[in-house]
Design an enzyme around this catalytic site. Structure first.
Site, PDB file in Angstrom:
ATOM      1  N   ASP A  80      76.193  44.630  -1.288  1.00  0.00           N
ATOM      2  CA  ASP A  80      76.357  44.518   0.165  1.00  0.00           C
ATOM      3  C   ASP A  80      77.522  43.588   0.499  1.00  0.00           C
ATOM      4  O   ASP A  80      77.901  43.447   1.669  1.00  0.00           O
ATOM      5  CB  ASP A  80      75.052  44.097   0.858  1.00  0.00           C
ATOM      6  CG  ASP A  80      74.561  42.737   0.417  1.00  0.00           C
ATOM      7  OD1 ASP A  80      75.116  42.152  -0.531  1.00  0.00           O
ATOM      8  OD2 ASP A  80      73.593  42.232   1.038  1.00  0.00           O
ATOM      9  N   ASP A  82      72.732  47.890  -3.557  1.00  0.00           N
ATOM     10  CA  ASP A  82      72.060  46.783  -2.877  1.00  0.00           C
ATOM     11  C   ASP A  82      71.251  47.279  -1.682  1.00  0.00           C
ATOM     12  O   ASP A  82      71.734  48.120  -0.901  1.00  0.00           O
ATOM     13  CB  ASP A  82      73.112  45.810  -2.320  1.00  0.00           C
ATOM     14  CG  ASP A  82      73.127  44.491  -3.045  1.00  0.00           C
ATOM     15  OD1 ASP A  82      72.120  44.130  -3.690  1.00  0.00           O
ATOM     16  OD2 ASP A  82      74.168  43.802  -2.967  1.00  0.00           O
ATOM     17  N   LYS A  92      69.021  46.948  -5.893  1.00  0.00           N
ATOM     18  CA  LYS A  92      68.944  45.499  -6.046  1.00  0.00           C
ATOM     19  C   LYS A  92      68.446  44.912  -4.747  1.00  0.00           C
ATOM     20  O   LYS A  92      68.835  45.369  -3.663  1.00  0.00           O
ATOM     21  CB  LYS A  92      70.309  44.907  -6.405  1.00  0.00           C
ATOM     22  CG  LYS A  92      70.259  43.375  -6.518  1.00  0.00           C
ATOM     23  CD  LYS A  92      71.488  42.809  -7.197  1.00  0.00           C
ATOM     24  CE  LYS A  92      72.672  42.614  -6.302  1.00  0.00           C
ATOM     25  NZ  LYS A  92      72.437  41.746  -5.117  1.00  0.00           N
ATOM     26  N   GLU A 100      72.707  33.854  -9.081  1.00  0.00           N
ATOM     27  CA  GLU A 100      73.964  33.559  -8.373  1.00  0.00           C
ATOM     28  C   GLU A 100      74.113  32.080  -8.110  1.00  0.00           C
ATOM     29  O   GLU A 100      73.207  31.425  -7.563  1.00  0.00           O
ATOM     30  CB  GLU A 100      74.033  34.349  -7.055  1.00  0.00           C
ATOM     31  CG  GLU A 100      75.341  34.055  -6.305  1.00  0.00           C
ATOM     32  CD  GLU A 100      75.724  35.065  -5.242  1.00  0.00           C
ATOM     33  OE1 GLU A 100      75.080  36.134  -5.162  1.00  0.00           O
ATOM     34  OE2 GLU A 100      76.681  34.772  -4.487  1.00  0.00           O
TER      35      GLU A 100
HETATM   36  O1  KIV Z   1      76.714  42.050  -3.013  1.00  0.00           O
HETATM   37  C1  KIV Z   1      77.156  41.774  -4.133  1.00  0.00           C
HETATM   38  O2  KIV Z   1      78.303  42.090  -4.476  1.00  0.00           O
HETATM   39  C2  KIV Z   1      76.290  41.036  -5.030  1.00  0.00           C
HETATM   40  C3  KIV Z   1      76.894  40.508  -6.289  1.00  0.00           C
HETATM   41  C4  KIV Z   1      77.803  39.410  -5.983  1.00  0.00           C
HETATM   42  C5  KIV Z   1      75.862  40.129  -7.283  1.00  0.00           C
HETATM   43  O3  KIV Z   1      75.153  40.857  -4.754  1.00  0.00           O
END
Ligand code: KIV
Length: 278
Positions: free
Chosen positions: A49, A88, A118, A186
């Protein structure tokens, strides 16, 4: 050193099985051309995201929508043959509970062709992760700094320094026990990343979390140096495409203003010339 890569499409169990063995290479992508490049070298491609901030100029990930994730997910799908594709779940698409999460995750999978989703959160998301995995949706979890909670954290701070290391460890253990096949860590300190990686049974994927993790992920535009001013400590820039693009656009503008472009070789005549291409 170049490493021979497998040619079959990777699955969530393949990634889970790498724990403590081969390091897992992950990268974000939001478009077909970059997905194609990432697919040649990476094990997991995440449609993060972060697309909201990186490609749409939003100030945070909070206003990214399911429709945006679906549009970018479809584009990335067209570029992948081998890497596992993860999408995401955007803010407010899963936090109400397992049923809402299932409905939206199923839509993401059906419309993008991704093999996993995710979502951010630890102990508070364990029940949802258990429900999704029990109903056919593999989940990559995400603990430590979770950008969708930036307003609760009060900024994008390093996690694990203010007496919250035990809580973050509990978060990682909870998502692993709930059935996540991997977990993003993270912006956590190296000692905490080491503890979590030793303790959980699933691969840890670090971003700003040291080489102690089982794998790494970066935002593709960050590592390609697309932004001239933005330089987080945890990003290694492998190229400076932002400056190169700036110089190229400046040269184009100067050529147009000075009448150097288009030149004879860019112009069509009444009759085609030998060697002309479209
Ligand atoms: O949104 C994203 O790109 C992420 C990564 C940084 C793990 O969650």
């Amino acid at each position: 050193m170049s490493v021979a890569v497998e040619t079959k499409a990777l699955t969530p169990p393949d990634i889970a099985a790498r724990k403590g063995r081969d390091r897992i290479v992950c990268l974000t992508a939001y478009t077909t051309p970059l997905a194609r490049l990432a697919d040649r070298h990476c094990d997991v491609v995440l449609v993060g995201d972060s697309v909201g901030m990186v490609l749409h100029g939003l100030p945070s990930t909070l206003s990214v929508t399911l429709d945006m994730m679906i549009m970018h997910g479809k584009a990335v799908r067209r570029g992948l043959d081998r890497a596992l594709m993860v999408v995401d779940m955007p803010f407010a698409s899963y936090e109400e509970g397992p049923e809402q999460a299932f409905r939206n995750a199923a839509r993401l999978m059906a419309q993008t062709g991704c093999a996993a989703v995710k979502l951010e959160g630890g102990e508070s998301m364990a029940e949802t992760i258990r429900f999704l995995t029990a109903h056919g949706i593999p989940v990559m979890a995400h603990v430590g700094l979770t950008p969708q909670s930036v307003n609760v954290f009060g900024g994008y701070k390093v996690q694990g320094r203010d007496g919250d290391a035990d809580r973050i460890l509990r978060d990682a253990v909870a998502v692993a026990e709930a059935g996540a096949f991997s977990v993003v860590l993270e912006k956590v300190t190296e000692p905490l990343a080491r503890r979590i990686t030793a303790e959980v049974t699933i691969p840890t994927i670090g971003i700003g979390a040291s080489a102690a993790c089982d794998g790494q992920i970066l935002v593709v535009d960050d590592m390609l140096g697309m932004f001239t001013g933005f330089r987080p400590k945890f990003v290694k820039r492998y190229a400076e495409l932002g400056s190169e693009a700036d110089a190229a656009i400046a040269a184009y503008a100067a050529d147009v203003r000075d009448g150097r472009f288009p030149a004879t070789e860019h112009v069509f005549d009444d009759a085609p010339k030998a060697g002309d291409v479209a």
